[in-house]
Design a protein around this motif. Sequence first.
Motif, PDB file in Angstrom:
ATOM      1  N   LEU A   1       0.834  -1.201   0.000  1.00 30.27           N
ATOM      2  CA  LEU A   1       0.000   0.000   0.000  1.00 30.27           C
ATOM      3  C   LEU A   1       0.870   1.253   0.000  1.00 30.27           C
ATOM      4  N   ILE A   2       1.893   1.259   0.812  1.00 29.14           N
ATOM      5  CA  ILE A   2       2.804   2.412   0.881  1.00 29.14           C
ATOM      6  C   ILE A   2       3.460   2.646  -0.475  1.00 29.14           C
ATOM      7  N   GLN A   3       3.855   1.571  -1.138  1.00 30.29           N
ATOM      8  CA  GLN A   3       4.493   1.693  -2.452  1.00 30.29           C
ATOM      9  C   GLN A   3       3.538   2.336  -3.459  1.00 30.29           C
ATOM     10  N   VAL A   4       2.283   1.942  -3.447  1.00 30.64           N
ATOM     11  CA  VAL A   4       1.293   2.518  -4.363  1.00 30.64           C
ATOM     12  C   VAL A   4       1.130   4.018  -4.081  1.00 30.64           C
ATOM     13  N   ILE A   5       1.013   4.378  -2.810  1.00 29.96           N
ATOM     14  CA  ILE A   5       0.839   5.787  -2.449  1.00 29.96           C
ATOM     15  C   ILE A   5       2.072   6.594  -2.844  1.00 29.96           C
ATOM     16  N   ASN A   6       3.255   6.082  -2.508  1.00 28.83           N
ATOM     17  CA  ASN A   6       4.487   6.809  -2.833  1.00 28.83           C
ATOM     18  C   ASN A   6       4.681   6.950  -4.338  1.00 28.83           C
ATOM     19  N   HIS A   7       4.334   5.920  -5.079  1.00 23.48           N
ATOM     20  CA  HIS A   7       4.447   5.997  -6.540  1.00 23.48           C
ATOM     21  C   HIS A   7       3.520   7.097  -7.072  1.00 23.48           C
ATOM     22  N   GLY A   8       2.319   7.166  -6.516  1.00 20.41           N
ATOM     23  CA  GLY A   8       1.378   8.212  -6.914  1.00 20.41           C
ATOM     24  C   GLY A   8       1.916   9.605  -6.619  1.00 20.41           C
TER      25      GLY A   8
END
Length: 144
Positions: free
Chosen positions: A32-39
């Motif tokens: 989840l953190i990876q998705v948010i950070n990528h965004g």
Amino acid sequence: MCLPPANVAPPRDPDEEAAALPPSKIAECNALIQVINHGVRDLDKGRAPGEHEGGPSELRRMAESLDEAAAHAAQLNLTRPELQRFAGEYHALAKEIASATRALATAADTNDTERLSAGQIAIERAMKREPALVGRIKRFCRAP
């Protein structure tokens, strides 16, 4: 706002049958953190050459990035209800901001000052909810 990854998971015994084990909390948090950070990184990318800062084309690019981040959050295969809820909140927030950003771009295209003001207010209101969501994710992911 980028999130730090959750604590690193301890190494697994290679003889364990990993396929039968549910994903760890840390692995799901990191997904989840990876998705948010990528965004966030996508939003922070620079403008295209010749693109006006805050102009309609930049706003539309930002809205597309937000839609992509929302889609990635919705596609996560999370097993923990808390993380499912956080991913759903992030998805809804990103979609809301994307929609308001598109409306702002349309208002900028037509120089509609009333809609420009309304669009800016909508984006600011939605963006104010983001730090609280990030804080709840951090607390959950850092807890044992």
